[in-house]
Scaffold this active site. Structure first.
Site, PDB file in Angstrom:
ATOM      1  N   LYS A   1       1.174  -1.120  -0.166  1.00  0.00           N
ATOM      2  CA  LYS A   1      -0.218   0.145   0.288  1.00  0.00           C
ATOM      3  C   LYS A   1       1.070   0.918  -0.346  1.00  0.00           C
ATOM      4  O   LYS A   1       2.054   1.400   0.538  1.00  0.00           O
ATOM      5  CB  LYS A   1      -1.182   0.322   1.237  1.00  0.00           C
ATOM      6  CG  LYS A   1      -1.568   0.955   1.278  1.00  0.00           C
ATOM      7  CD  LYS A   1      -2.881  -0.447   0.405  1.00  0.00           C
ATOM      8  CE  LYS A   1      -4.807   0.539   0.288  1.00  0.00           C
ATOM      9  NZ  LYS A   1      -5.678  -0.236  -0.392  1.00  0.00           N
TER      10      LYS A   1
ATOM     11  N   ASN B   1     -15.981   6.848  -5.271  1.00  0.00           N
ATOM     12  CA  ASN B   1     -15.683   5.711  -6.236  1.00  0.00           C
ATOM     13  C   ASN B   1     -17.006   4.662  -5.517  1.00  0.00           C
ATOM     14  O   ASN B   1     -17.628   4.126  -5.948  1.00  0.00           O
ATOM     15  CB  ASN B   1     -14.212   5.533  -6.644  1.00  0.00           C
ATOM     16  CG  ASN B   1     -14.632   3.848  -7.843  1.00  0.00           C
ATOM     17  OD1 ASN B   1     -14.809   2.910  -7.614  1.00  0.00           O
ATOM     18  ND2 ASN B   1     -14.616   5.081  -8.873  1.00  0.00           N
TER      19      ASN B   1
ATOM     20  N   GLY C   1     -18.791   3.997  -3.191  1.00  0.00           N
ATOM     21  CA  GLY C   1     -20.278   4.507  -2.917  1.00  0.00           C
ATOM     22  C   GLY C   1     -21.212   4.488  -3.600  1.00  0.00           C
ATOM     23  O   GLY C   1     -22.476   3.903  -3.926  1.00  0.00           O
TER      24      GLY C   1
HETATM   25  N1  GLU Z   1      -6.851   0.158  -3.274  1.00  0.00           N
HETATM   26  C1  GLU Z   1      -7.891  -0.823  -3.674  1.00  0.00           C
HETATM   27  C2  GLU Z   1      -7.587  -2.339  -2.615  1.00  0.00           C
HETATM   28  O1  GLU Z   1      -7.666  -1.769  -1.601  1.00  0.00           O
HETATM   29  C3  GLU Z   1      -6.993  -2.028  -5.429  1.00  0.00           C
HETATM   30  C4  GLU Z   1      -5.922  -1.967  -5.143  1.00  0.00           C
HETATM   31  C5  GLU Z   1      -5.385  -3.044  -6.320  1.00  0.00           C
HETATM   32  O2  GLU Z   1      -5.910  -2.482  -7.633  1.00  0.00           O
HETATM   33  O3  GLU Z   1      -3.757  -2.936  -6.074  1.00  0.00           O
HETATM   34  O4  GLU Z   1      -8.331  -3.350  -3.038  1.00  0.00           O
END
Ligand code: GLU
Length: 419
Positions: A109, A224, A226
């Site tokens: 992340k 996005n 919601g």
């Molecule tokens: N940010 C999104 C999640 O928390 C998507 C992550 C991604 O597509 O790599 O799953």
């Protein structure tokens, strides 16, 4: 005031969830300790030239939690209250998310402390490019693949992909996912999180023997996830959206709220609040409505020891990451509320990100129907993998999902010979 003083640090929560799963699985000490911590993290400072000529220094992070199952994968948040512990927790949850879905990725992340709502388009572009320059040698299509998350958009992904490609000297579309379709994005990525969540709600209703047609859903958060949730809950599940909310407050209508009208009102006024034909409610009230499905689709820690006992929903569909604390989980389980845990419920986003990455890697692009069909198959399979463990072990659904996910990552660490 509650008598229970809860620890709301997201990383403490992620670790305590893992500890619980490790006890259930009988995980050996070394593996348990290894999975409690991120494998790598990078902290960066990003100077950005602002429109007024001054230079501001932003702080950014990228946490690669575990890559035993493949290159790490996970979104990037731009948020004024971002912290390294939140990013660590979200990276851990990405690890369990890709694992429970059976994707060939580890978890990561990213974050940046900033308030995009207060920045111009030019400032945002310079920050996005700056973030990539700062973490460029740490990420890559076969190393670590970022994607959108809270307050980051396909346009931001496009700038980032472009910056990365300039650094590489050639086009690298697969270095990031959630791009606009024109630049190698996938059909169906925009609503994938909500669509995937709807598939898990559909399966949960089957599992519980519930008919959702005409039943009510309340959605907390109108970003996005919601907005698409409000559309697809109606179109795919026949649910009536009785309440939605954003950071400024919520609205309620027993007859149902039209997602397009609510979206247009928010676009025009900055909030869903004040929409004609609805009455205002607070975010707190929304969570306690008498609905079949409650969908937290915003941020962490909204269902806590303080309010979990007042939740009246039959199913909680966690489109957000980390909306429920461990104390709330216990209360909800005892109340027989079925929680579709975040890293299963909202995995549609990363699943279509995986499809995007596959398409970028092969240079061959799929049509929308193919993406949606394959997403359905993946989400449905993952739901039943978790439901089976929930049933067999008599543990709550979050722990069941943890057992499936952690076991796979632990086995991959062992098979690689790390532990
Ligand atoms: N940010 C999104 C999640 O928390 C998507 C992550 C991604 O597509 O790599 O799953």
């Amino acid at each position: 005031m509650s008598e229970v003083q809860e620890d709301l640090n997201p990383f403490d929560i992620a670790q305590s969830q893992l500890d619980h799963a490790a006890r259930i699985l009988g995980l050996d000490e070394a593996t348990h300790q290894f999975l409690r911590l991120p494998m790598r993290e990078l902290h960066v400072t990003i100077p950005v030239r602002m429109d007024d000529g001054s230079t501001r220094i932003f702080q950014g992070f990228r946490v690669q939690y575990n890559d035993a199952l493949g290159p790490t994968k996970g979104g990037l948040r731009f948020h004024p209250e971002e912290t390294i512990d939140t990013v660590r927790a979200l990276a851990a949850w990405m690890t369990w998310k890709t694992s429970v879905l059976g994707l060939p990725f580890g978890g990561a992340k990213g974050g940046c402390i900033c308030d995009p709502k207060l920045m111009s388009v030019g400032e945002l572009e310079r920050l996005s490019r700056g973030w990539v320059r700062a973490v460029g040698s740490f990420i890559g299509h076969d190393r670590d693949v970022p994607a959108p998350d809270v307050y980051t958009t396909p346009q931001i992904m496009a700038w980032m992909m472009d910056e990365y490609s300039k650094m590489a000297g050639y086009d690298v579309p697969g270095c990031i996912t959630g791009k606009p379709i024109l630049l190698g994005g996938s059909e169906g990525r925009d609503d994938a999180t909500a669509r995937g969540a709807c598939f898990t709600i559909r399966e949960a209703a089957k599992y519980l023997g519930l008919d959702l047609q005409g039943e009510a859903i309340a959605i907390q958060g109108f970003g996005n996830a919601g907005v698409f949730m409000a559309e697809l809950a109606r179109d795919l599940l026949g649910l009536r959206v009785v309440a939605v909310s954003d950071t400024k407050g919520g609205i309620y209508s027993a007859d149902g709220i039209d997602w397009q009208v609510a979206r247009d009102h928010k676009q025009a006024t900055g909030s869903v609040v004040g929409l004609a034909g609805t009455r205002p409610i607070s975010n707190a009230e929304l969570l306690e409505l008498d609905v079949a499905v409650l969908c937290p689709a915003a941020l962490e820690n909204v269902l806590t020891a303080d309010n979990a006992s007042r939740v009246r929903a039959r199913i909680i569909a966690e489109a957000a990451n980390g909306p429920t604390t461990p104390a709330a989980d216990e209360i909800l389980h005892a109340k027989n509320v079925f929680v579709i845990p975040d890293f299963l419920c909202n995995a549609g986003g990363v699943t279509v990100s995986y499809f995007e990455w596959v398409q970028n890697t092969s240079g061959y692009y799929w049509d929308l129907a193919t993406v949606q069909e394959r997403l359905d198959a993946r989400m449905t399979e993952a739901f039943w993998r978790v439901a089976k463990v929930h049933e067999e072990r008599g543990i709550d659904s979050r722990m069941a999902a943890y057992c499936v996910a952690v076991q796979r990552v632990a086995d991959a660490c062992k098979t690689r010979g790390w532990i």
